[in-house]
Motif scaffolding. Structure first.
Motif, PDB file in Angstrom:
ATOM      1  N   GLY A 178      -6.211   7.882   4.688  1.00  0.00           N
ATOM      2  CA  GLY A 178      -7.404   7.169   5.125  1.00  0.00           C
ATOM      3  C   GLY A 178      -7.423   5.677   4.877  1.00  0.00           C
ATOM      4  O   GLY A 178      -8.473   5.042   4.964  1.00  0.00           O
ATOM      5  N   GLY A 179      -6.265   5.072   4.549  1.00  0.00           N
ATOM      6  CA  GLY A 179      -6.236   3.618   4.359  1.00  0.00           C
ATOM      7  C   GLY A 179      -6.936   3.156   3.095  1.00  0.00           C
ATOM      8  O   GLY A 179      -7.382   2.000   3.012  1.00  0.00           O
ATOM      9  N   ILE A 180      -7.005   4.010   2.086  1.00  0.00           N
ATOM     10  CA  ILE A 180      -7.752   3.678   0.868  1.00  0.00           C
ATOM     11  C   ILE A 180      -7.242   2.390   0.224  1.00  0.00           C
ATOM     12  O   ILE A 180      -8.025   1.501  -0.144  1.00  0.00           O
ATOM     13  CB  ILE A 180      -7.685   4.845  -0.136  1.00  0.00           C
ATOM     14  CG1 ILE A 180      -8.447   6.057   0.407  1.00  0.00           C
ATOM     15  CG2 ILE A 180      -8.254   4.427  -1.498  1.00  0.00           C
ATOM     16  CD1 ILE A 180      -8.289   7.317  -0.433  1.00  0.00           C
ATOM     17  N   SER A 181      -5.925   2.260   0.104  1.00  0.00           N
ATOM     18  CA  SER A 181      -5.374   1.080  -0.573  1.00  0.00           C
ATOM     19  C   SER A 181      -5.489  -0.171   0.287  1.00  0.00           C
ATOM     20  O   SER A 181      -5.737  -1.265  -0.236  1.00  0.00           O
ATOM     21  CB  SER A 181      -3.917   1.330  -0.969  1.00  0.00           C
ATOM     22  OG  SER A 181      -3.831   2.292  -1.989  1.00  0.00           O
ATOM     23  N   MET A 182      -5.300  -0.038   1.604  1.00  0.00           N
ATOM     24  CA  MET A 182      -5.450  -1.221   2.448  1.00  0.00           C
ATOM     25  C   MET A 182      -6.888  -1.713   2.419  1.00  0.00           C
ATOM     26  O   MET A 182      -7.138  -2.932   2.350  1.00  0.00           O
ATOM     27  CB  MET A 182      -4.999  -0.949   3.878  1.00  0.00           C
ATOM     28  CG  MET A 182      -5.134  -2.175   4.776  1.00  0.00           C
ATOM     29  SD  MET A 182      -4.162  -2.123   6.291  1.00  0.00           S
ATOM     30  CE  MET A 182      -2.525  -2.566   5.680  1.00  0.00           C
ATOM     31  N   LEU A 183      -7.834  -0.814   2.439  1.00  0.00           N
ATOM     32  CA  LEU A 183      -9.239  -1.224   2.394  1.00  0.00           C
ATOM     33  C   LEU A 183      -9.566  -1.879   1.051  1.00  0.00           C
ATOM     34  O   LEU A 183     -10.294  -2.872   0.999  1.00  0.00           O
ATOM     35  CB  LEU A 183     -10.136  -0.008   2.632  1.00  0.00           C
ATOM     36  CG  LEU A 183     -10.091   0.562   4.058  1.00  0.00           C
ATOM     37  CD1 LEU A 183     -10.782   1.917   4.117  1.00  0.00           C
ATOM     38  CD2 LEU A 183     -10.732  -0.409   5.045  1.00  0.00           C
ATOM     39  N   HIS A 184      -9.028  -1.346  -0.037  1.00  0.00           N
ATOM     40  CA  HIS A 184      -9.249  -1.953  -1.353  1.00  0.00           C
ATOM     41  C   HIS A 184      -8.608  -3.337  -1.411  1.00  0.00           C
ATOM     42  O   HIS A 184      -9.223  -4.302  -1.915  1.00  0.00           O
ATOM     43  CB  HIS A 184      -8.670  -1.068  -2.454  1.00  0.00           C
ATOM     44  CG  HIS A 184      -8.925  -1.593  -3.835  1.00  0.00           C
ATOM     45  ND1 HIS A 184      -9.958  -1.143  -4.622  1.00  0.00           N
ATOM     46  CD2 HIS A 184      -8.288  -2.551  -4.569  1.00  0.00           C
ATOM     47  CE1 HIS A 184      -9.952  -1.803  -5.779  1.00  0.00           C
ATOM     48  NE2 HIS A 184      -8.931  -2.653  -5.774  1.00  0.00           N
ATOM     49  N   THR A 196       0.812  -1.221   0.000  1.00  0.00           N
ATOM     50  CA  THR A 196       0.000   0.000   0.000  1.00  0.00           C
ATOM     51  C   THR A 196       0.844   1.268   0.000  1.00  0.00           C
ATOM     52  O   THR A 196       0.330   2.349  -0.249  1.00  0.00           O
ATOM     53  CB  THR A 196      -0.905   0.058   1.247  1.00  0.00           C
ATOM     54  OG1 THR A 196      -0.102   0.257   2.415  1.00  0.00           O
ATOM     55  CG2 THR A 196      -1.722  -1.216   1.386  1.00  0.00           C
ATOM     56  N   GLY A 197       2.156   1.133   0.312  1.00  0.00           N
ATOM     57  CA  GLY A 197       2.961   2.310   0.588  1.00  0.00           C
ATOM     58  C   GLY A 197       2.849   2.663   2.056  1.00  0.00           C
ATOM     59  O   GLY A 197       1.836   2.376   2.712  1.00  0.00           O
ATOM     60  N   GLY A 198       3.902   3.268   2.578  1.00  0.00           N
ATOM     61  CA  GLY A 198       3.991   3.492   4.020  1.00  0.00           C
ATOM     62  C   GLY A 198       3.105   4.579   4.568  1.00  0.00           C
ATOM     63  O   GLY A 198       2.914   4.666   5.795  1.00  0.00           O
ATOM     64  N   HIS A 199       2.519   5.431   3.696  1.00  0.00           N
ATOM     65  CA  HIS A 199       1.702   6.545   4.184  1.00  0.00           C
ATOM     66  C   HIS A 199       0.206   6.265   4.078  1.00  0.00           C
ATOM     67  O   HIS A 199      -0.605   7.119   4.438  1.00  0.00           O
ATOM     68  CB  HIS A 199       2.032   7.818   3.401  1.00  0.00           C
ATOM     69  CG  HIS A 199       3.483   8.174   3.425  1.00  0.00           C
ATOM     70  ND1 HIS A 199       4.142   8.546   4.580  1.00  0.00           N
ATOM     71  CD2 HIS A 199       4.409   8.201   2.437  1.00  0.00           C
ATOM     72  CE1 HIS A 199       5.402   8.794   4.295  1.00  0.00           C
ATOM     73  NE2 HIS A 199       5.601   8.587   3.010  1.00  0.00           N
ATOM     74  N   ASP A 200      -0.170   5.089   3.598  1.00  0.00           N
ATOM     75  CA  ASP A 200      -1.574   4.823   3.283  1.00  0.00           C
ATOM     76  C   ASP A 200      -2.472   4.907   4.513  1.00  0.00           C
ATOM     77  O   ASP A 200      -3.625   5.347   4.415  1.00  0.00           O
ATOM     78  CB  ASP A 200      -1.711   3.436   2.638  1.00  0.00           C
ATOM     79  CG  ASP A 200      -3.120   3.163   2.155  1.00  0.00           C
ATOM     80  OD1 ASP A 200      -3.558   3.839   1.211  1.00  0.00           O
ATOM     81  OD2 ASP A 200      -3.784   2.275   2.727  1.00  0.00           O
ATOM     82  N   LEU A 201      -1.960   4.491   5.683  1.00  0.00           N
ATOM     83  CA  LEU A 201      -2.800   4.471   6.872  1.00  0.00           C
ATOM     84  C   LEU A 201      -2.683   5.743   7.709  1.00  0.00           C
ATOM     85  O   LEU A 201      -3.155   5.804   8.839  1.00  0.00           O
ATOM     86  CB  LEU A 201      -2.511   3.242   7.731  1.00  0.00           C
ATOM     87  CG  LEU A 201      -3.249   1.969   7.270  1.00  0.00           C
ATOM     88  CD1 LEU A 201      -2.625   1.397   6.015  1.00  0.00           C
ATOM     89  CD2 LEU A 201      -3.282   0.918   8.362  1.00  0.00           C
ATOM     90  N   ALA A 202      -2.058   6.775   7.121  1.00  0.00           N
ATOM     91  CA  ALA A 202      -2.069   8.087   7.758  1.00  0.00           C
ATOM     92  C   ALA A 202      -3.468   8.686   7.615  1.00  0.00           C
ATOM     93  O   ALA A 202      -4.218   8.358   6.692  1.00  0.00           O
ATOM     94  CB  ALA A 202      -1.040   9.006   7.107  1.00  0.00           C
TER      95      ALA A 202
END
Length: 518
Positions: free
Chosen positions: A231-237, A221-227
């Motif tokens: 908003g965690g867009i890639s982790m949620l996807h 997701t990249g290290g900033h995704d859950l900042a």
């Protein structure tokens, strides 16, 4: 000392290729510093700051800049010229008369393409990624130095069009069994991983393999995704994609600490999944994560172990890492053999997540360390050139890699730091990682073993015993062969742990025996 350079107009090479050439050039005897980069504004500024010369900003041009002896500089530029002018391997297929020079041309030539890997200077990565998204492709952005606003724009577009952006600064992925970036060779199987950390994802996937199971996909997701800003867009996807994937029966989520609001959103989505989800938010209490269908893990290794148990139809047991009676004896003997002034842990890592997890485990045992990437409660190391007290460093961070290859590609800078730590009379433990797999050095232990053998012999001659604790992240299917790497380290007297967390626990135990912070 001479400074020499050469420019190559309108020559593009991706980041991994550039780092590989840089590693070859840096290894030439007599070279003090070397950089092989595209002439973007950021890279030109970095070259000036590194004292390698002033250059015009010409993003399509490639620059090789070196410093060292006159002879070494001449040789380095000749080697770079040979490597950069080499033709790609012949695939055996007839080449098109018209070269593919854009993502659009590639998609037009093969409409079945569905993923673009972006590896260009960060100043231009967002624009190329958006081109790929607008063509209907999922995107892996290997490039870093992409602004938060640009990342959010990419991920908002992707979310609206049911696409995924892995990255920016996504170094690791495995898609349909194909490793991308820095990744290991693991068997395919029922466990899917979504990771906001590259080496964290690597440890989870290799341990799944070592435990006899396999990986369906590993999505970065990249290290900033859950900042909070993203908003965690890639982790949620990624979570939703694996939930819908018939080849995946268990999902693992890995990240450094997310923002509280994003963590709550991700955990709610995990609880809604039709499949069991194991979550390791580094440093978070597993009890705060665990809920129906969601299992909190205390470490990267534990996350992999729990996932394998679930994939086998069992219930996961959150077994804490323990020190065997035999290892306790070995650690005690090492601590007793040290000189009175030996007190400190010196952790030298190529993996940022490994550095982070090691700091957390030492903190849990009362060991406060300095670092270039400190966790909460630790402090920033004032002078990165010299360790002070307990010091745990991420040698893959920007401060160490600016104008130089990453230590997983070229471990020479990391090896030199380990040599310096062994020579410090205050060093009790040298803790380190070795990361195998695609993209990593062909033989990352060769020079390291020599340094450990010669430097530890010198320390013994001074009446000191230095303990060496290491973790090898890899599998026996990797090009470097984990069994071979472990045997080489053990022959030099290194205690090789089965996980990064176990290595950190051994190190913290030794530090405590030597007096901790007292």
């Amino acid at each position: 000392m001479a400074i020499s350079s050469r420019s190559y107009p309108n020559l593009y090479k991706d980041s991994v290729s550039l780092m590989t050439v840089s590693a070859r050039v840096t290894s030439i005897p007599g070279i003090e510093a070397a950089s092989v980069v595209m002439a973007s504004a950021t890279n030109v500024d970095n070259l000036a700051q590194a004292g390698l010369g002033a250059f015009e900003i010409r993003p399509n041009d490639l620059i090789v800049a070196v410093s060292g002896s006159d002879q070494a500089c001449d040789e380095a530029l000749a080697v770079a010229d040979t490597l950069l002018s080499a033709s790609p391997p012949d695939s055996g297929e007839q080449q098109s008369a018209i070269p593919t020079t854009s993502i659009q041309m590639a998609v037009a030539a093969d409409p079945a393409l569905n993923l673009a890997l972006i590896s260009v200077p960060g100043d231009y990565a967002a624009a190329e990624a958006m081109k790929a998204l607008r063509l209907g492709l999922d995107v892996m952005v290997f490039s870093d130095n992409v602004t938060a606003d640009a990342e959010l724009a990419l991920k908002d577009y992707a979310q609206a069009h049911d696409l995924m952006v892995m990255g920016p600064d996504c170094g690791t992925a495995i898609i349909n069994g194909i490793p991308l970036g820095f990744a290991n060779v693991v068997r395919r199987g029922p466990i899917g991983v979504v990771g906001a950390s590259g080496t964290g994802t690597q440890e989870v996937t290799v341990r799944i393999h070592q435990n006899g199971s396999g990986v369906s996909h590993a999505l970065g997701t990249g290290g900033h995704d859950l900042a909070e800003a993203i908003g965690g867009i890639s982790m949620l996807h990624g979570l939703a994609a694996l939930d819908a994937d018939p080849a995946t029966s268990v999902i693992v989520l890995v990240s450094k600490p997310p923002s509280p609001a994003v963590a709550a959103k991700v955990l709610a989505a995990a609880q809604d999944s039709a499949k069991p989800v194991v979550v390791n938010f580094l440093g978070a209490d597993p009890a705060s994560i665990t809920r129906d269908g969601v299992y909190g893990a205390a470490s990267l290794a534990q996350a992999a172990d729990m996932a394998v148990e679930l994939a086998g139809g069992g219930q996961p047991t959150a077994t804490e890492i323990a020190i065997s009676a035999e290892m306790s004896r070995i650690l005690g003997d090492l601590a007793d053999a040290m000189a009175p002034g030996q007190r400190y842990v010196r952790g030298i890592f190529s993996g940022g997540t490994f550095c982070y997890e090691a700091q957390l485990i030492h903190r849990a045992h009362g060991i406060t360390a300095q670092s270039n990437t400190p966790v909460a409660g630790n402090s920033a190391l004032a002078d990165l050139r010299t360790s002070q007290g307990h010091t745990i460093l991420d040698m893959g961070d920007d401060e160490f890699t600016r104008g130089k290859p990453h230590p997983m590609i070229d471990p020479s800078q990391k090896d030199a730091r380990i040599r310096a730590e062994i020579a410090d009379p205050a060093t009790a433990v040298v803790l380190f990682d070795v990361v195998l797999g695609y993209g990593s050095a062909d033989d990352p232990t060769a020079e390291l073993v020599s340094i450990i053998e010669t430097s530890s012999a010198a320390a013994r001659a001074e009446g000191r015993t230095v303990a060496f604790v290491g973790y090898v992240c890899g599998t026996d299917l990797d090009p470097q062969d984990r069994t071979k790497a472990v045997a080489a380290l053990q022959s030099a007297g290194v205690l090789v742990a089965s996980s990064n967390a176990e290595a950190a626990l051994w190190s913290a135990t030794l530090a405590t025996a030597r007096g901790g912070d007292r």
